[in-house]
Design an enzyme around this catalytic site. Structure first.
Site, PDB file in Angstrom:
ATOM      1  N   ALA A 157       0.829  -1.207   0.000  1.00  0.00           N
ATOM      2  CA  ALA A 157       0.000   0.000   0.000  1.00  0.00           C
ATOM      3  C   ALA A 157       0.869   1.265   0.000  1.00  0.00           C
ATOM      4  O   ALA A 157       1.923   1.284   0.649  1.00  0.00           O
ATOM      5  CB  ALA A 157      -0.919  -0.008   1.222  1.00  0.00           C
ATOM      6  N   GLY A 159       0.463   1.282  -3.359  1.00  0.00           N
ATOM      7  CA  GLY A 159       0.536   0.668  -4.678  1.00  0.00           C
ATOM      8  C   GLY A 159       1.463   1.332  -5.666  1.00  0.00           C
ATOM      9  O   GLY A 159       1.430   0.995  -6.851  1.00  0.00           O
ATOM     10  N   GLY A 160       2.313   2.269  -5.248  1.00  0.00           N
ATOM     11  CA  GLY A 160       3.224   2.933  -6.183  1.00  0.00           C
ATOM     12  C   GLY A 160       4.239   1.964  -6.776  1.00  0.00           C
ATOM     13  O   GLY A 160       4.392   1.877  -8.001  1.00  0.00           O
ATOM     14  N   ASP A 206      -0.311 -10.974   7.672  1.00  0.00           N
ATOM     15  CA  ASP A 206       0.833 -10.528   8.463  1.00  0.00           C
ATOM     16  C   ASP A 206       2.098 -11.054   7.789  1.00  0.00           C
ATOM     17  O   ASP A 206       2.260 -12.265   7.589  1.00  0.00           O
ATOM     18  CB  ASP A 206       0.716 -11.062   9.890  1.00  0.00           C
ATOM     19  CG  ASP A 206       1.788 -10.495  10.816  1.00  0.00           C
ATOM     20  OD1 ASP A 206       2.715  -9.828  10.304  1.00  0.00           O
ATOM     21  OD2 ASP A 206       1.703 -10.722  12.036  1.00  0.00           O
ATOM     22  N   CYS A 281      13.020   3.428   4.045  1.00  0.00           N
ATOM     23  CA  CYS A 281      13.115   4.878   3.883  1.00  0.00           C
ATOM     24  C   CYS A 281      13.742   5.485   5.133  1.00  0.00           C
ATOM     25  O   CYS A 281      13.282   6.488   5.662  1.00  0.00           O
ATOM     26  CB  CYS A 281      11.752   5.500   3.595  1.00  0.00           C
ATOM     27  SG  CYS A 281      10.493   5.073   4.805  1.00  0.00           S
TER      28      CYS A 281
END
Length: 477
Positions: A157, A159-160, A206, A281
């Site tokens: 999520a 979805g990029g 999960d 990130c």
């Protein structure tokens, strides 16, 4: 504070000549951390952590770059249009843009726009996706190919990256877009429909259980793991105050679990199989090099070159820690160096299902078996020795028993006499039983039951019999 920060940096650059007498280097660094924390609004422990990763001047550059916004980047959806055509249509709407970089064929960097980029007809028709430049790198490192590949995006999520994978696969093969929260997957499904992606299946599992659920199922896997976000502070300034070192270490534990399950779900068979990309990130060592180095010890994997020409190599040493030399193949991206979000990318290849601990277990089992065999051999040797030695006490006992035993003729006579005595006893018993039965017959008297139940006879034609009796009585009279 700014002036004092600059003065301390000058002193630290040439510490021997510029330092004040009776003042140590640690005092200067302690003053620098407190001043930087006040100026940029960070927790002091975070600034101290950055100072262990960078030198003081580079730490200042990193903090300043983290406060400045990153350029807006869009990714062209080649399933519906080309970058050239998209750029032409956006230029007509007054948008000023440039190609992102030489390493990307689909990225466009937007410098100014009179209209919101997320509401243009081109965006709504699915011709491009708003995506940061750093998030292109994991997908480029994974390099999925068109065909029958089965790819897993463990944390998909919104979805990029999933749509970029589908774009490179040209809507062929199968992509499983997994995310823990079903609410976040609504955005993923909406983006897939808008972008015209048809080879994606969404799921909500999960990630820490996928290793057992989908073991050896996927040819390629992308794990953009949830992290502390220390590389995207420009987009989320709350990280400055909310994140602590404990949170960073806690994220590292979660990432190790996810990466172990990702490798277990990866199939190493096939030409292009057994390849996965791990990315975060964050710029922290605890979430990047520590995690990858841990995986190298726990699974039969190796690191590959990420295939990215830019980016700094990963750390092979950090403070007192020493990592595997192949960690230099991983890539780090910094906001103050590459004008991108802070990012980390590692490309991993699975070699087999074996685990480094399995060899030790096998050796231990072999040693156990050898010891058991030796013990059995020693026991058998002892038994043979016991057999060779004569037990004189037992031999004497056997001889005495043989003397006490009667001969065969005597045994036959004894058995015959026993048989005769048994017959006589049976005859006596039979005669006794006959006499007792006769006595019982003589003394037996039939006695009626004490309270016999009165049986009522069922009368038939009662009305006919009664009047006949009456007539007979009258005739007699």
């Amino acid at each position: 504070l700014r002036e004092r920060i600059n003065e301390i940096l000058e002193v630290l650059a040439d510490f021997k000549q510029r330092r004040e007498p009776n003042r140590s280097r640690s005092e200067y660094i302690a003053q620098l951390t407190s001043d930087m924390a006040e100026v940029f609004g960070y927790l002091p422990e975070l600034v101290e952590y950055f100072l262990t990763m960078f030198n003081p001047s580079e730490t200042l550059e990193f903090l300043e770059a983290s406060d400045s916004p990153r350029p807006l980047v869009v990714r062209t959806n080649t399933l519906k249009t080309r970058r050239k055509d998209l750029a032409a249509s956006l230029l007509k709407r007054g948008v000023t843009l440039d190609p992102l970089a030489n390493w990307s064929k689909v990225g466009l960097k937007i410098t100014a726009s009179p209209i919101p980029i997320g509401a243009t007809p081109e965006y709504l028709s699915g011709q491009y996706m708003l995506q940061s430049a750093a998030s292109f790198c994991p997908v480029l490192a994974l390099s999925p190919n068109p065909g029958k590949e089965v790819v897993l995006d463990m944390s998909a999520a919104p979805g990029g990256k999933t749509s970029y994978i589908a774009q490179l696969m040209r809507n062929t093969g199968t992509i499983i877009a997994n995310d823990l929260k079903s609410e976040r997957q609504k955005a993923t499904v909406a983006n897939m429909h808008r972008l015209g992606v048809r080879n994606v299946i969404t799921s909500c599992y999960d990630g820490r259980k996928l290793g057992k659920l989908w073991k050896n199922r996927f040819t390629k896997i992308l794990l953009d793991a949830p992290c502390s976000g220390l590389g995207v502070i420009s987009r989320d300034p709350s990280v400055k105050v909310q994140r602590t070192i404990k949170d960073v270490l806690r994220c590292g534990v979660l990432q190790k679990e996810l990466l172990l399950n990702a490798i277990d779900a990866l199939s190493y068979k096939g030409k292009d199989g057994g390849i996965m990309v791990y990315s975060t990130c964050s710029v922290s060592v605890a979430e990047n090099e520590d995690v990858v180095n841990y995986i190298l010890k726990k699974r039969d994997v190796k690191l590959l070159d990420a295939g990215l020409d830019f980016g700094k190599p990963g750390f092979t040493r950090y403070q007192e820690k020493r990592y595997h030399p192949s960690l230099a193949l991983t890539r780090r991206f910094y906001p103050h160096v590459h004008n991108m979000d802070g990012f980390y990318v590692a490309k991993i290849q699975k070699l087999s299902d074996k685990r480094p601990g399995d060899d030790d277990d096998d050796e231990g089992e072999k040693q156990m078996v050898d010891e058991e065999v030796k013990n059995e051999e020693e026991a058998s040797d002892e038994e043979d020795e016991d057999k060779d030695e004569v037990d004189w006490a037992s031999e004497v006992k056997k001889a005495v028993k043989k003397k006490k035993k009667p001969s065969k003729k005597n045994e036959e006579r004894v058995s015959q006499t026993k048989g005769r005595s048994k017959k006589t006893k049976r005859q006596a018993n039979d005669s006794g039983t006959g006499q007792s039965q006769e006595k019982k017959a003589k003394t037996h008297v039939s006695v009626p039951p004490k309270n016999p139940a009165k049986q009522k006879k069922k009368s038939t034609n009662a009305k006919v019999t009664k009047p006949r009796r009456r007539k007979l009585q009258q005739g007699e009279m």
